[in-house]
Each structure stands twice: as C-alpha cells, then as structure tokens.
Design a protein around this motif. Structure first.
Motif, PDB file in Angstrom:
ATOM      1  N   GLY A 190       0.676  -1.324   0.026  1.00 24.96           N
ATOM      2  CA  GLY A 190       0.105  -0.161  -0.093  1.00 24.96           C
ATOM      3  C   GLY A 190       0.880   1.205   0.126  1.00 24.96           C
ATOM      4  O   GLY A 190       0.252   2.261  -0.047  1.00 24.96           O
ATOM      5  N   LYS A 191       2.047   1.060  -0.040  1.00 23.15           N
ATOM      6  CA  LYS A 191       2.795   2.361  -0.263  1.00 23.15           C
ATOM      7  C   LYS A 191       2.961   3.053  -1.686  1.00 23.15           C
ATOM      8  O   LYS A 191       2.818   2.292  -2.589  1.00 23.15           O
ATOM      9  N   VAL A 192       2.850   4.368  -1.482  1.00 20.04           N
ATOM     10  CA  VAL A 192       2.534   5.065  -2.742  1.00 20.04           C
ATOM     11  C   VAL A 192       4.080   5.581  -3.087  1.00 20.04           C
ATOM     12  O   VAL A 192       4.098   5.600  -4.158  1.00 20.04           O
ATOM     13  N   ASP A 193       5.033   5.801  -2.031  1.00 21.19           N
ATOM     14  CA  ASP A 193       6.221   6.382  -2.610  1.00 21.19           C
ATOM     15  C   ASP A 193       6.856   5.053  -3.561  1.00 21.19           C
ATOM     16  O   ASP A 193       6.812   3.671  -2.712  1.00 21.19           O
ATOM     17  N   PRO A 194       7.767   5.214  -4.142  1.00 17.38           N
ATOM     18  CA  PRO A 194       8.381   4.187  -4.999  1.00 17.38           C
ATOM     19  C   PRO A 194       9.541   3.476  -4.311  1.00 17.38           C
ATOM     20  O   PRO A 194      10.170   3.917  -3.358  1.00 17.38           O
ATOM     21  N   VAL A 195       9.852   2.396  -4.424  1.00 10.41           N
ATOM     22  CA  VAL A 195      11.214   1.481  -4.097  1.00 10.41           C
ATOM     23  C   VAL A 195      12.418   2.068  -5.027  1.00 10.41           C
ATOM     24  O   VAL A 195      12.106   1.830  -6.342  1.00 10.41           O
ATOM     25  N   ASN A 248       2.953  -4.789  -7.372  1.00  5.08           N
ATOM     26  CA  ASN A 248       2.365  -3.483  -7.550  1.00  5.08           C
ATOM     27  C   ASN A 248       3.161  -2.454  -6.635  1.00  5.08           C
ATOM     28  O   ASN A 248       2.364  -1.574  -6.182  1.00  5.08           O
ATOM     29  N   ILE A 249       4.504  -2.587  -6.564  1.00  2.47           N
ATOM     30  CA  ILE A 249       5.226  -1.528  -5.876  1.00  2.47           C
ATOM     31  C   ILE A 249       5.984  -0.582  -7.095  1.00  2.47           C
ATOM     32  O   ILE A 249       6.678  -1.235  -7.733  1.00  2.47           O
ATOM     33  N   PRO A 250       5.593   0.650  -6.949  1.00  2.00           N
ATOM     34  CA  PRO A 250       6.328   1.373  -8.059  1.00  2.00           C
ATOM     35  C   PRO A 250       8.052   1.326  -7.962  1.00  2.00           C
ATOM     36  O   PRO A 250       8.289   1.450  -6.532  1.00  2.00           O
ATOM     37  N   VAL A 251       8.448   1.504  -8.885  1.00  2.00           N
ATOM     38  CA  VAL A 251      10.001   1.451  -9.016  1.00  2.00           C
ATOM     39  C   VAL A 251      10.860   2.523  -9.496  1.00  2.00           C
ATOM     40  O   VAL A 251      10.403   3.016 -10.714  1.00  2.00           O
ATOM     41  N   ILE A 252      11.783   2.942  -8.900  1.00  2.00           N
ATOM     42  CA  ILE A 252      13.019   3.637  -9.467  1.00  2.00           C
ATOM     43  C   ILE A 252      14.076   3.126  -9.609  1.00  2.00           C
ATOM     44  O   ILE A 252      14.515   2.499  -8.840  1.00  2.00           O
ATOM     45  N   HIS A 253      14.518   2.860 -10.871  1.00  2.00           N
ATOM     46  CA  HIS A 253      15.702   2.059 -11.234  1.00  2.00           C
ATOM     47  C   HIS A 253      16.753   2.826 -11.575  1.00  2.00           C
ATOM     48  O   HIS A 253      16.655   3.486 -12.882  1.00  2.00           O
ATOM     49  N   TYR A 277      13.656   8.240 -17.372  1.00  2.00           N
ATOM     50  CA  TYR A 277      12.902   9.468 -16.789  1.00  2.00           C
ATOM     51  C   TYR A 277      13.212  10.621 -17.772  1.00  2.00           C
ATOM     52  O   TYR A 277      14.266  10.603 -18.364  1.00  2.00           O
ATOM     53  N   SER A 278      12.169  11.507 -17.830  1.00  2.00           N
ATOM     54  CA  SER A 278      12.487  12.755 -18.533  1.00  2.00           C
ATOM     55  C   SER A 278      11.668  13.943 -17.753  1.00  2.00           C
ATOM     56  O   SER A 278      10.808  13.613 -17.261  1.00  2.00           O
ATOM     57  N   ALA A 279      12.272  15.094 -17.786  1.00  4.24           N
ATOM     58  CA  ALA A 279      11.515  16.292 -17.092  1.00  4.24           C
ATOM     59  C   ALA A 279      10.228  16.428 -17.537  1.00  4.24           C
ATOM     60  O   ALA A 279       9.617  16.986 -16.719  1.00  4.24           O
ATOM     61  N   ASP A 280       9.985  16.082 -18.534  1.00  2.00           N
ATOM     62  CA  ASP A 280       8.549  16.560 -19.105  1.00  2.00           C
ATOM     63  C   ASP A 280       7.537  15.470 -18.487  1.00  2.00           C
ATOM     64  O   ASP A 280       6.463  15.683 -18.074  1.00  2.00           O
ATOM     65  N   SER A 281       7.780  14.424 -18.418  1.00  2.00           N
ATOM     66  CA  SER A 281       6.846  13.326 -17.956  1.00  2.00           C
ATOM     67  C   SER A 281       6.909  12.928 -16.417  1.00  2.00           C
ATOM     68  O   SER A 281       5.923  12.427 -15.907  1.00  2.00           O
ATOM     69  N   ASN A 282       8.080  13.212 -15.798  1.00  2.00           N
ATOM     70  CA  ASN A 282       8.400  12.845 -14.274  1.00  2.00           C
ATOM     71  C   ASN A 282       8.256  11.496 -14.130  1.00  2.00           C
ATOM     72  O   ASN A 282       8.457  10.617 -15.067  1.00  2.00           O
ATOM     73  N   LEU A 283       7.766  10.955 -12.827  1.00  2.00           N
ATOM     74  CA  LEU A 283       7.867   9.641 -12.717  1.00  2.00           C
ATOM     75  C   LEU A 283       6.713   8.830 -13.380  1.00  2.00           C
ATOM     76  O   LEU A 283       5.530   9.289 -13.232  1.00  2.00           O
ATOM     77  N   LEU A 284       6.912   7.725 -14.001  1.00  2.00           N
ATOM     78  CA  LEU A 284       5.789   6.851 -14.252  1.00  2.00           C
ATOM     79  C   LEU A 284       5.020   5.943 -13.154  1.00  2.00           C
ATOM     80  O   LEU A 284       5.738   5.955 -12.265  1.00  2.00           O
ATOM     81  N   SER A 285       3.911   5.524 -13.295  1.00  2.00           N
ATOM     82  CA  SER A 285       2.975   5.148 -12.265  1.00  2.00           C
ATOM     83  C   SER A 285       3.816   3.972 -11.890  1.00  2.00           C
ATOM     84  O   SER A 285       3.892   3.407 -10.479  1.00  2.00           O
ATOM     85  N   PHE A 321      14.285  12.335  -4.581  1.00  2.00           N
ATOM     86  CA  PHE A 321      12.812  11.630  -4.421  1.00  2.00           C
ATOM     87  C   PHE A 321      12.553  11.019  -3.078  1.00  2.00           C
ATOM     88  O   PHE A 321      13.448  10.730  -2.373  1.00  2.00           O
ATOM     89  N   LYS A 322      11.148  11.172  -2.616  1.00  2.00           N
ATOM     90  CA  LYS A 322      10.936  10.363  -1.206  1.00  2.00           C
ATOM     91  C   LYS A 322      10.560   8.800  -1.738  1.00  2.00           C
ATOM     92  O   LYS A 322      10.107   8.422  -2.932  1.00  2.00           O
ATOM     93  N   LEU A 323      11.205   7.927  -0.991  1.00  2.00           N
ATOM     94  CA  LEU A 323      11.254   6.453  -1.177  1.00  2.00           C
ATOM     95  C   LEU A 323      10.392   5.769   0.070  1.00  2.00           C
ATOM     96  O   LEU A 323      10.267   6.201   1.135  1.00  2.00           O
ATOM     97  N   SER A 324      10.033   4.587  -0.262  1.00  2.00           N
ATOM     98  CA  SER A 324       9.394   3.475   0.542  1.00  2.00           C
ATOM     99  C   SER A 324      10.434   2.568   0.983  1.00  2.00           C
ATOM    100  O   SER A 324      10.616   2.197   2.110  1.00  2.00           O
TER     101      SER A 324
END
Length: 535
Positions: free
Chosen positions: A329-334, A354-359, A395-403, A434-437
């Motif tokens: 249920g965390k909204v912040d990405p891993v 279903n955990i959002p990811v920053i890679h 990542y691009s400055a236009d689109s920000n983080l994807l879901s 970025f804020k993380l879980s």
C-alpha cells in the motif's frame, strides 16, 4: 572410495594406507576425519585436498575426487564434428585422462575459461542455441581414483543457495543447475506433480544439492558449520632435521626465501556445534581448493545514509520486507540500484507486487556489456521485459515518474536522508530528490577471503585490488585452475569469473585432472624407490 556405513575403522585405515603408502605409520589410526562423524578434530596427518566452500563448485569437485569419471557415451554424437572426432580418438579414456587444452581448442562460449566451455558443451551441447540435446557423457565410479579430501562449508551442502529463499525464479533452466550423474528433472518430478516450464525456485535447487551429496555417497567428505579463520603456507628450513614445519613470518620469508622449502597448508578455524559454542580445529593439506563463491559480502555504494534501516543490500532482505507486508500500500516508490540480474529480480519482485520502482544504474542502456545482451530472449523473457522497460521507460523532465516503473540510466545515488529521501545525480551533474518507501542496492558482492594473507588480493590479476568476480578474478592456469601466484592452491567457480553453475563444473574437471596426474607421478616415484610414500 565411497565408504559404506558397515565399514570398520580398520578397513578405512587400510584404504588410506593404500593411498599414502605403507610407510605412513601408526599415526593414521588416530585420524578422526574419515570416521562417520560430523565433528572436525585436529589431525597430524596431511590430507591430499581440503576444499573450502560447499556450494555447487565444491560438491562437483568432491564428486570427481571421489572417483567418478566421465566417458564418451557409446551412442553419442556431438553436434560439433571437430570436437566429436577428437573425442573419438580418446574414446577408451575418461575425459579426466585426456588433454583438455587439445579438446578445448577452437571452442567458444559464455565463459572466459576454456575448460568450462569444453565441459559445458559436453554436458549441454549447443545449449546457447536453444537446443536441449542430451549429454554426450556417461559416468563411471572408479574407486581406485579416489583422492581423500574434505569439503568445509558454513551451512548444509549447496552453499549460498540455502540463503536464496523466496519466490523468484532462478536465472538458469533447471537442467543447467544440475550436477553430473543426477538429472534435475528426474529429481524434481519426484518432488512435485506439476512441472511448469524449466525454471525452478532457489529452495528447490538448494534441496537438490543437499540430496545430491547424500545420494552420491559424498557425505563423509563434508563438514558443515565450519568457519575458516586462516589458511597459511608452512615452510621448512632446508637444513632442518627435526621434521617440523613452521609458519614463517612474511618479513623472514622475504629475507630467506631461497633457504626455505614450501611445504603443506595449515587450515585453522572453528566449528559451531548444537549448543552454539565454537570448537576450534587445525588441519593440514597438500592442496587447498577455494570454492567459496562471491556472495559473502554485498557491495556497498559507500555513500552518506547507506546504513539507514530502509536501505537493503540483498534480495532476501527485500523479499522478506515484501512478504511481511512492510511495503504493501505504499505510494512512494522503491529505489533499486544496479543493472545486473539480481537488480532485475528485484524489479520483477516489486513490479509483481504492484510496488512502483525507480531503477538507477550507471551504464547506458545500449552498453554491450549489460548482461541482458548475453541472454537469449526466447529463454529469458522476464529479464528481457525488464531490459525493455529500462530502454523505453526512462525518466524525462517532461513526464516525471511513471506510475509503475521509471529507469534512470547513467545516474548514481549521491546520498540517502533520514526522512527516506534520496539524491540522484545524472552524468551531466543534474541532481534530483525523491521520497522512497525503501531502497535496494544490488551492485554485486565480494568474496570473503579474510583467511588468506592480504585478504587474497595477491592472487588476483591486479594484486593491488580486492578479488572481484568480474573485474579482478583470481589468476589461474587456464587448464589446471591452479593459482598462478601460489602453487598447490586452486580456485574455481565465481572466484575465477564463472558465475553460472553450468560453467563452474569445468573447474572441478581441471582441478581433478591436475591432482590425478600428480598422484600418478607420485606413485610412480614411490614404486621406483625414489621416495618414502609420505606427502
């Protein structure tokens, strides 16, 4: 030899005398190491071989040292016609008794070690082209080839595979994880009814390796719960008459090297017993084989905040956090750091939950050295799914983080903050917060060779750097796996760059051939009256 449970201590003693020669003397009778016991004790007798590490490398080496020999099967035809004609020339000989350099010549594969490529193509012909041809080898137990040895490991046989529990599929096809003489499919089909594909879970592999040691009769060679604290070379003065080997200081070695004779290895450590206490031991060996793997110490970024509790450094840690519901249920990405297969496993694990990811990874997505470039799409669709996301969802400055997933190629982490934020920096110097879980740093791992002098650094291609599987493996002879910088010390598996189980088996072949050849020479020397028969 495979000692049966009904053998008496006297029979075991007689078989050892047969190996060492009649002059070994009465002191062997006190040798506790070959009795049916799980407890290590000190021994004044020098063992021919001690293997450090009981993962697939150590298990396979024990199998071959126990006298199992591979021969070309009578009906087999290898798809490589040149190799097949070479095999036909030596059909009457086991592969161990043939010229490995001659057989390996001209072969290509995904290992830099020619014997690993040779043995892999004999066990899995044309596997990299997607074929599932049977092995061209069959195995015979030739008990007269038994070389006494011990395999020391921290846990049960299988090594690090026992620490990989979780739901992730393994990287290799199940049959690529198998060891000689016991088909993985046959074993696993007796354990579970539904076989979905050829991929299996780590805990199944771990159970297979443990069962393998038992069914092949190798248990007497294995000691569990052992921790090595030092492996050092013993030296003897040329003029010494007292027969005592001694450990010489490094300073004296440099001064008097010409006057000293290299002798055997002294292996010191302790064994944890049931009540948790430590029982020290000291062993002596003519040869030591390093089969420790490289998963002992996860690599760190060495940056600010990396010790915060929300930063993990292994898949088991991350998997445990998910299974306990800590990230549900965390909204912040891993944040996942790394571009290897373990990092890809973490991406898949998060994605499937279903955990959002920053890679984040340092390389370009087009870098030819990325592991994904080496994996056939047909055989590894899930890893190519990750690679596709790495390329198309950056990542691009236009689109920000994807879901669900966003990649950051050519980025690195500058620091972690106590409020669970991280600072990333691009190759151009641009910083982002970025804020993380949670964060998972999966940038490889290092072997723990603290029991060797200089942490084992002197054995590497670059002696000024720590041993690293990819960048600075142990430097070995290509066909014997003996360390170039230390005689009678061997290394195999990840320590020499072979991370895949299918390739590390070649190390067992190389080491066994080398030791068997030297054993023959030694016995000839003794038979001709040139020696006393004692190692």
């Amino acid at each position: 030899r495979n000692y049966s449970d009904t053998e008496t201590e006297g029979e075991i003693f007689n078989s050892l005398v047969q190996y060492f020669g009649d002059n070994l003397g009465e002191k062997v009778k006190a040798m506790p190491l070959v009795e049916e016991t799980s407890l290590l004790e000190d021994s004044s007798v020098t063992l021919p071989v001690v293997v450090i590490g009981n993962g697939p490398s150590g298990i396979c080496l024990s199998y071959m040292l126990s006298g199992y020999r591979p021969y070309l099967s009578s009906e087999a035809i290898h798809p490589n016609t040149i190799l097949h004609s070479k095999l036909e020339e030596g059909r009457h000989l086991s592969i161990v008794d043939q010229d490995l350099e001659y057989l390996s010549e001209g072969l290509e594969g995904r290992s830099s070690n020619p014997v690993a490529v040779l043995f892999d193509t004999l066990l899995h012909p044309d596997a990299d082209f997607g074929y599932d041809y049977p092995s061209v080898l069959h195995w015979k137990l030739e008990q007269h080839h038994y070389i006494p040895h011990l395999v020391l490991g921290k846990g049960p046989p299988g090594g690090a595979w026992h620490n990989m529990e979780g739901s992730m599929l393994t990287i290799s096809f199940g049959n690529w994880m198998e060891l000689p003489g016991l088909k993985f499919k046959d074993w696993v089909s007796s354990k579970r009814r539904n076989l979905k594909g050829d991929r299996v879970m780590p805990e199944e592999i771990a159970r297979y390796y443990k069962h393998y040691v038992k069914v092949m009769g190798l248990q007497k060679n294995f000691r569990e719960n052992t921790y090595i604290t030092s492996v050092s070379r013993l030296y003897r003065d040329q003029g010494d008459d007292d027969g005592q080997d001694r450990n010489i200081s490094t300073q004296r070695l440099q001064i008097e090297k010409s006057k000293l004779i290299k002798r055997n290895w002294e292996i010191r450590g302790y064994q944890r017993i049931a009540d948790g206490s430590h029982v020290p031991f000291c062993l002596f060996a003519e040869n030591v084989a390093l089969a420790t793997g490289t998963l002992d110490s996860p690599a760190h970024l060495e940056i600010e905040g990396e010790d915060f509790p929300f930063v993990f450094h292994s898949m088991p840690e991350f998997g445990a956090a998910i299974s306990k519901g800590k990230l549900r249920g965390k909204v912040d990405p891993v944040l996942i750091v790394g571009s290897g297969l373990t990092a890809a496993d973490a991406v898949l694990c998060a994605y499937n939950n279903n955990i959002p990811v920053i890679h984040v990874f340092r390389r370009r997505v087009t870098d030819p050295s990325l592991i994904f470039k080496q994996l056939p799409k047909k055989l590894y669709p899930e890893y190519h799914k990750v690679y596709h996301m790495m390329c198309t969802q950056s990542y691009s400055a236009d689109s920000n983080l994807l879901s669900d997933y966003t990649s950051f190629p050519e980025h690195h982490v500058l620091s972690f903050k106590s409020d669970m934020k991280c600072i990333l920096q691009s190759i151009s110097g641009l910083k982002k917060i970025f804020k993380l879980s949670a964060a998972v740093v999966l940038i490889g791992s290092h072997p723990n060779l603290s029991f060797l002098k200089e942490q084992g650094c002197y054995l590497g291609h670059n002696s000024s750097q720590p041993i690293r599987c990819k960048s600075n493996p142990v430097e070995i002879d290509a066909y014997t796996y003996e360390c170039v910088k230390e005689a009678n010390l061997f290394a195999l598996g990840p320590l020499v760059g072979d991370n895949f189980v299918r390739f590390l088996k070649g190390g067992a072949l190389g080491v066994t051939r080398c030791l068997a050849t030297r054993q023959k020479k030694k016995h000839l020397f003794v038979e001709r009256g040139g020696g006393d028969g004692i190692a």
